[in-house]
Motif scaffolding. Structure first.
Motif, PDB file in Angstrom:
ATOM      1  N   UNK A 152       0.873  14.148   5.661  1.00 57.09           N
ATOM      2  CA  UNK A 152       1.893  14.702   5.232  1.00 57.09           C
ATOM      3  C   UNK A 152       2.621  13.697   4.680  1.00 57.09           C
ATOM      4  N   UNK A 153       3.152  13.599   3.620  1.00 58.99           N
ATOM      5  CA  UNK A 153       4.654  12.461   3.320  1.00 58.99           C
ATOM      6  C   UNK A 153       4.358  11.937   2.599  1.00 58.99           C
ATOM      7  N   UNK A 154       5.385  10.515   2.835  1.00 57.17           N
ATOM      8  CA  UNK A 154       4.960   9.622   2.098  1.00 57.17           C
ATOM      9  C   UNK A 154       5.496   7.969   3.075  1.00 57.17           C
ATOM     10  N   UNK A 155       3.850   6.943   2.811  1.00 57.09           N
ATOM     11  CA  UNK A 155       4.340   5.790   3.476  1.00 57.09           C
ATOM     12  C   UNK A 155       4.094   4.574   2.555  1.00 57.09           C
ATOM     13  N   UNK A 156       5.670   3.528   2.637  1.00 55.68           N
ATOM     14  CA  UNK A 156       5.300   2.702   1.995  1.00 55.68           C
ATOM     15  C   UNK A 156       5.379   1.284   2.204  1.00 55.68           C
ATOM     16  N   UNK A 157       3.794   0.411   3.067  1.00 55.12           N
ATOM     17  CA  UNK A 157       3.440  -0.438   3.966  1.00 55.12           C
ATOM     18  C   UNK A 157       3.669  -2.274   2.883  1.00 55.12           C
ATOM     19  N   UNK A 158       3.856  -3.123   3.578  1.00 56.94           N
ATOM     20  CA  UNK A 158       3.730  -4.103   3.452  1.00 56.94           C
ATOM     21  C   UNK A 158       2.479  -4.859   3.970  1.00 56.94           C
ATOM     22  N   UNK A 159       2.106  -5.453   3.826  1.00 55.68           N
ATOM     23  CA  UNK A 159       1.016  -6.660   4.426  1.00 55.68           C
ATOM     24  C   UNK A 159       0.349  -7.593   3.982  1.00 55.68           C
ATOM     25  N   UNK A 160       0.656  -8.251   4.813  1.00 53.06           N
ATOM     26  CA  UNK A 160       0.942 -10.351   4.350  1.00 53.06           C
ATOM     27  C   UNK A 160      -0.845 -10.488   5.476  1.00 53.06           C
ATOM     28  N   UNK A 161      -1.402 -11.072   4.445  1.00 49.16           N
ATOM     29  CA  UNK A 161      -2.395 -12.035   5.213  1.00 49.16           C
ATOM     30  C   UNK A 161      -1.887 -13.158   4.975  1.00 49.16           C
ATOM     31  N   UNK A 162      -1.893 -13.821   6.334  1.00 51.74           N
ATOM     32  CA  UNK A 162      -1.597 -15.621   6.835  1.00 51.74           C
ATOM     33  C   UNK A 162      -2.674 -16.155   7.295  1.00 51.74           C
ATOM     34  N   UNK A 163      -2.065 -17.334   7.066  1.00 51.67           N
ATOM     35  CA  UNK A 163      -2.256 -18.332   8.236  1.00 51.67           C
ATOM     36  C   UNK A 163      -0.890 -18.865   8.943  1.00 51.67           C
ATOM     37  N   UNK A 164      -1.098 -20.481   9.485  1.00 53.41           N
ATOM     38  CA  UNK A 164      -0.443 -20.495  10.715  1.00 53.41           C
ATOM     39  C   UNK A 164      -0.644 -22.132  11.194  1.00 53.41           C
ATOM     40  N   UNK A 172       1.040  -1.068   0.256  1.00 55.16           N
ATOM     41  CA  UNK A 172      -0.175  -0.007   0.184  1.00 55.16           C
ATOM     42  C   UNK A 172       0.719   1.349   0.098  1.00 55.16           C
ATOM     43  N   UNK A 173       0.504   2.434  -0.551  1.00 51.55           N
ATOM     44  CA  UNK A 173       1.409   2.820  -0.760  1.00 51.55           C
ATOM     45  C   UNK A 173       0.904   4.571  -0.432  1.00 51.55           C
ATOM     46  N   UNK A 174       0.686   4.943   0.747  1.00 48.95           N
ATOM     47  CA  UNK A 174       0.118   6.204   0.739  1.00 48.95           C
ATOM     48  C   UNK A 174       0.815   7.599   1.072  1.00 48.95           C
ATOM     49  N   UNK A 175       0.093   8.174   0.554  1.00 49.30           N
ATOM     50  CA  UNK A 175       0.418  10.088   0.388  1.00 49.30           C
ATOM     51  C   UNK A 175      -0.515  10.939   0.661  1.00 49.30           C
ATOM     52  N   UNK A 210       4.269  -4.374   7.638  1.00 52.42           N
ATOM     53  CA  UNK A 210       5.559  -3.983   7.830  1.00 52.42           C
ATOM     54  C   UNK A 210       5.518  -2.171   7.008  1.00 52.42           C
ATOM     55  N   UNK A 211       6.167  -1.421   7.871  1.00 57.30           N
ATOM     56  CA  UNK A 211       6.169  -0.209   7.609  1.00 57.30           C
ATOM     57  C   UNK A 211       7.478   0.168   6.949  1.00 57.30           C
ATOM     58  N   UNK A 212       7.364   0.029   5.455  1.00 58.83           N
ATOM     59  CA  UNK A 212       9.097  -0.495   4.321  1.00 58.83           C
ATOM     60  C   UNK A 212       9.840   1.629   4.790  1.00 58.83           C
TER      61      UNK A 212
END
Length: 301
Positions: free
Chosen positions: A276-288, A192-195, A221-223
């Motif tokens: 403000x600014x930019x945030x790049x987020x990695x989202x993992x939808x998981x099973x375990x 996800x790319x937040x602006x 995870x915020x990259x």
């Protein structure tokens, strides 16, 4: 006599018939047309391997018939001027054996029954500018796998699995190796790319042990983060028809990792936005499998 000489002049013969005009046009532009036809040859770029089957594969195991690795800048074109000015690397080849450590990662039981999200720090193996450069390169090379949601004021969603996001893939591999006791398998994943002005409104994740593939926990995870970015949680009423009083929002920074499971998802809704600014987020939808056993033990399945 004058009329006959005029009819025999070269300038008139050149356009006498449509056929002659066509032949002369082909002679002048033949090389350009042949070059255009060669440029129109289709190129297959998409990955078709499901994420839950290929997420742990190494680069050597992936097909060499796909696009060139990101670490070959001479085969990449269309460099954006703002990237060159900011000093963001255009290509970074991931080193072999990348490792990360996740201190105090919640146990499978905590993930299953905990009624709030766990937030910690993850030492990322690459710089934030390197992740941004890879995301921007993906946007240019695979626009068909980018959902731009500017009109809805939501963050853009990138299906990074369909392209050469080697840094993101390497980071996911290293994260899963750091938590072997969790038995985590990624079912689906997005970037996800937040602006500024973009928000993902109040929602719950679609968690279920019975759907295919099942989803029992989410890892965020915020990259990259620059500016002001927030995540907020809010209790859900017992009848699940309304929200309670929202909790104070929390600031999101680069390297932040957030984990929550069914116990949290059943009682809390969440939202995130960029001021403000930019945030790049990695989202993992998981099973375990480990979390599933704990859920069964406490009667959540």
């Amino acid at each position: 006599l004058f009329a006959l000489c005029w009819m025999a002049s070269p300038s008139v013969r050149r356009v006498r018939t449509p056929q002659r005009w066509t032949l002369e046009r082909d002679a002048r532009r033949g090389s350009l047309e042949r070059g255009g036809r060669r440029a129109q040859q289709p190129v297959s770029r998409a990955r078709s391997t499901p994420l839950h089957q290929g997420i742990r594969s190494t680069r050597a195991e992936r097909s060499t018939a796909l696009r060139p690795p990101l670490g070959r800048p001479e085969q990449r074109s269309s460099t954006r001027p703002d990237e060159a000015a900011s000093g963001c690397p255009q290509s970074v080849a991931p080193p072999a054996g990348v490792r990360v450590s996740v201190p105090l990662f919640p146990s499978p039981r905590d993930v299953a029954i905990r009624h709030d999200a766990w937030v910690g720090a993850l030492p990322l193996p690459y710089s934030g500018s390197a992740y941004c450069a890879e995301v921007d390169s993906f946007r240019r090379s695979f626009p068909e796998h980018v959902w731009e949601r500017e009109k809805r004021k939501m963050p853009d969603r990138l299906d990074w699995r369909q392209g050469d996001c080697d840094l993101v893939r390497s980071t996911v591999d290293a994260l899963l190796r750091a938590i072997p006791d969790q038995e985590v398998v990624v079912s689906h994943s997005d970037v996800l790319d937040y602006t500024p002005g973009r928000m993902l409104g109040w929602h719950q994740d679609n968690m279920s042990a019975t759907k295919s593939p099942p989803q029992l926990l989410t890892i965020v995870v915020t990259l990259f983060a620059e500016g002001s970015h927030h995540t907020q949680w809010c209790p859900i009423d017992r009848d699940a028809k309304a929200l309670g009083t929202p909790r104070p929002p929390g600031q999101c920074g680069a390297g932040q990792i957030c984990v929550f499971g069914v116990g949290c998802n059943n009682v809390l809704a969440h939202r995130a936005w960029a001021a403000t600014g930019r945030r790049v987020v990695l989202v993992l939808f998981c099973t375990s499998a480990a979390v599933a056993r704990e859920m069964e033990a406490v009667g959540l399945v």
